[in-house]
Design a protein around this motif. Structure first.
Motif, short mmCIF file in Angstrom:
data_model
loop_
_atom_site.label_atom_id
_atom_site.label_comp_id
_atom_site.label_asym_id
_atom_site.label_seq_id
_atom_site.Cartn_x
_atom_site.Cartn_y
_atom_site.Cartn_z
N GLN A 122 11.67 17.41 29.00
CA GLN A 122 12.97 16.73 28.91
C GLN A 122 13.96 17.32 29.91
O GLN A 122 14.72 16.58 30.55
CB GLN A 122 13.51 16.86 27.49
CG GLN A 122 14.84 16.16 27.26
CD GLN A 122 15.31 16.29 25.82
OE1 GLN A 122 14.52 16.50 24.91
NE2 GLN A 122 16.61 16.18 25.61
N LEU A 123 13.95 18.66 30.05
CA LEU A 123 14.85 19.31 30.98
C LEU A 123 14.53 18.91 32.42
O LEU A 123 15.44 18.66 33.22
CB LEU A 123 14.77 20.83 30.82
CG LEU A 123 15.68 21.66 31.72
CD1 LEU A 123 17.14 21.30 31.49
CD2 LEU A 123 15.47 23.16 31.49
N ARG A 124 13.26 18.85 32.78
CA ARG A 124 12.88 18.45 34.14
C ARG A 124 13.38 17.04 34.45
O ARG A 124 13.86 16.77 35.56
CB ARG A 124 11.36 18.49 34.30
CG ARG A 124 10.77 19.88 34.41
CD ARG A 124 9.34 19.80 34.93
NE ARG A 124 8.67 21.08 34.80
CZ ARG A 124 7.92 21.44 33.76
NH1 ARG A 124 7.74 20.58 32.76
NH2 ARG A 124 7.34 22.61 33.70
N THR A 125 13.26 16.15 33.49
CA THR A 125 13.75 14.78 33.70
C THR A 125 15.25 14.77 33.96
O THR A 125 15.74 14.08 34.86
CB THR A 125 13.43 13.91 32.46
OG1 THR A 125 12.02 13.88 32.27
CG2 THR A 125 13.96 12.50 32.64
N GLU A 126 15.98 15.57 33.19
CA GLU A 126 17.43 15.65 33.37
C GLU A 126 17.78 16.26 34.71
O GLU A 126 18.68 15.78 35.41
CB GLU A 126 18.05 16.46 32.24
CG GLU A 126 19.57 16.54 32.32
CD GLU A 126 20.19 17.20 31.13
OE1 GLU A 126 21.41 17.02 30.92
OE2 GLU A 126 19.47 17.89 30.38
N LEU A 127 17.09 17.32 35.10
CA LEU A 127 17.38 17.98 36.38
C LEU A 127 17.08 17.06 37.56
O LEU A 127 17.79 17.08 38.57
CB LEU A 127 16.57 19.27 36.49
CG LEU A 127 16.89 20.35 35.45
CD1 LEU A 127 16.03 21.59 35.68
CD2 LEU A 127 18.37 20.71 35.47
N LYS A 128 16.04 16.27 37.45
CA LYS A 128 15.72 15.31 38.51
C LYS A 128 16.85 14.31 38.68
O LYS A 128 17.25 13.97 39.80
CB LYS A 128 14.41 14.59 38.17
CG LYS A 128 13.94 13.61 39.24
CD LYS A 128 12.61 12.98 38.85
CE LYS A 128 12.13 12.01 39.93
NZ LYS A 128 10.83 11.38 39.55
N ARG A 129 17.41 13.85 37.56
CA ARG A 129 18.53 12.92 37.62
C ARG A 129 19.76 13.57 38.24
O ARG A 129 20.47 12.95 39.05
CB ARG A 129 18.85 12.43 36.21
CG ARG A 129 20.06 11.49 36.12
CD ARG A 129 20.30 11.02 34.70
NE ARG A 129 20.47 12.13 33.79
CZ ARG A 129 21.62 12.80 33.65
NH1 ARG A 129 22.66 12.47 34.41
NH2 ARG A 129 21.73 13.77 32.79
N LEU A 130 19.99 14.84 37.91
CA LEU A 130 21.15 15.55 38.46
C LEU A 130 21.00 15.76 39.96
O LEU A 130 21.99 15.72 40.70
CB LEU A 130 21.32 16.90 37.75
CG LEU A 130 21.72 16.84 36.28
CD1 LEU A 130 21.86 18.24 35.71
CD2 LEU A 130 23.01 16.06 36.10
N ARG A 131 19.78 16.02 40.42
CA ARG A 131 19.57 16.19 41.86
C ARG A 131 19.94 14.92 42.61
O ARG A 131 20.50 14.97 43.69
CB ARG A 131 18.11 16.58 42.15
CG ARG A 131 17.81 18.04 41.90
CD ARG A 131 16.45 18.42 42.48
NE ARG A 131 15.35 17.85 41.71
CZ ARG A 131 14.77 18.44 40.67
NH1 ARG A 131 15.20 19.64 40.28
NH2 ARG A 131 13.76 17.86 40.05
N ARG A 132 19.62 13.78 42.02
CA ARG A 132 19.98 12.51 42.67
C ARG A 132 21.49 12.27 42.64
O ARG A 132 22.08 11.82 43.61
CB ARG A 132 19.26 11.34 41.97
CG ARG A 132 17.76 11.30 42.19
CD ARG A 132 17.21 9.92 41.81
NE ARG A 132 17.51 9.58 40.43
CZ ARG A 132 16.69 9.80 39.41
NH1 ARG A 132 15.51 10.37 39.62
NH2 ARG A 132 17.03 9.46 38.17
N ALA A 133 22.10 12.61 41.50
CA ALA A 133 23.53 12.33 41.34
C ALA A 133 24.39 13.29 42.15
O ALA A 133 25.42 12.91 42.71
CB ALA A 133 23.92 12.41 39.86
#
Length: 258
Positions: free
Chosen positions: A180-191
């Protein structure tokens, strides 16, 4: 939603808060005089002297021959950490103050150490209802805007090491769900920015961006914190723009340092 971690005590004790903040100064910044501590805490020199005297007595501080107080045995910290903070904090403070002037909300500078995020500078808003200074406070990195952004810089292998199960043997409930954390971090890298809605503290919303050194390495996070009742999602892009401008200005100042 994650349960908030910290709630200000209903009956804060100013003398204890002053002593803890002074100890944090010595630990993170390498040393300070009585006058410097008094100015930072907003107290008289005599009060600062008594606070430092008690810290020396309890081995939280030592006094050099030149009357400068430094972290004692209880607060010893790796030299490279002091060096990073001692460069970042003074360079960042003018930019934090200008950002507060623009946004009229509390602004913070945060660094990551392992799985924690430490607030190394905080400038409060002047509004009556405001988020208080978080300077010196430590939170789990995955529960703060800046902590998440700095975790997003890690490779999968590095993230695995930070959250290795053996590190949480005595506190398994504090280990985040890595997929779950990896998914969130991936989104933050894009944002390129992060938003924290009551994830670390009840009633608080924070928005953060990353600060990088001359080599492009993320070294800190810059965030604005406000009461949730005052947060307007329609202002998000403007908040991020102001933070980004402050971060780029801070990066330019850091690049000029030897």
């Amino acid at each position: 939603m994650d349960k908030p971690l910290k709630t200000p005590p209903p009956y804060p004790i100013a003398s204890v808060d002053h002593a803890l903040r002074a100890a944090t100064m010595l630990q993170l910044e390498g040393g300070a005089t009585v006058s410097q501590v008094a100015e930072r805490l907003g107290v008289a020199r005599s009060t600062a002297h008594r606070i430092l005297g008690m810290l020396v007595y309890r081995d939280f501080a030592v006094q050099d021959d030149d009357r400068t107080y430094r972290a004692g045995p209880v607060l010893e910290l790796a030299a490279h950490s002091r060096s990073l903070v001692s460069r970042l904090r003074p360079a960042a403070l003018p930019h934090l103050r200008r950002t507060v002037d623009v946004l009229d909300e509390t602004v913070n500078l945060i660094v990551r150490a392992g799985d924690t995020a430490r607030f190394i500078a905080s400038v409060e808003s002047a509004q009556t209802l405001r988020v208080g200074s978080r300077e010196g406070m430590v939170f789990p990195a995955h529960r703060t805007t800046a902590g998440l952004l700095l975790l997003a810089e890690l490779t999968d292998e590095e993230l695995e090491e930070v959250y290795a199960p053996e590190r949480y043997r005595d506190r398994p409930g504090e280990r985040p769900d890595l997929p779950q954390l990896r998914t969130e971090l991936k989104r933050l890298r894009r944002a390129g920015f992060a938003v924290n809605r009551e994830r670390s503290e009840r009633g608080l919303v924070a928005v953060g961006v990353t600060v990088r050194d001359a080599a492009g390495t993320a070294v800190a996070g810059l965030s604005v914190s406000m009461p949730g009742v005052r947060y307007d999602p329609h202002r998000l892009q403007s908040l991020v723009a102001v933070l980004e401008a402050a971060a780029r200005a801070l990066e330019a100042d850091l690049a000029e340092q030897p």
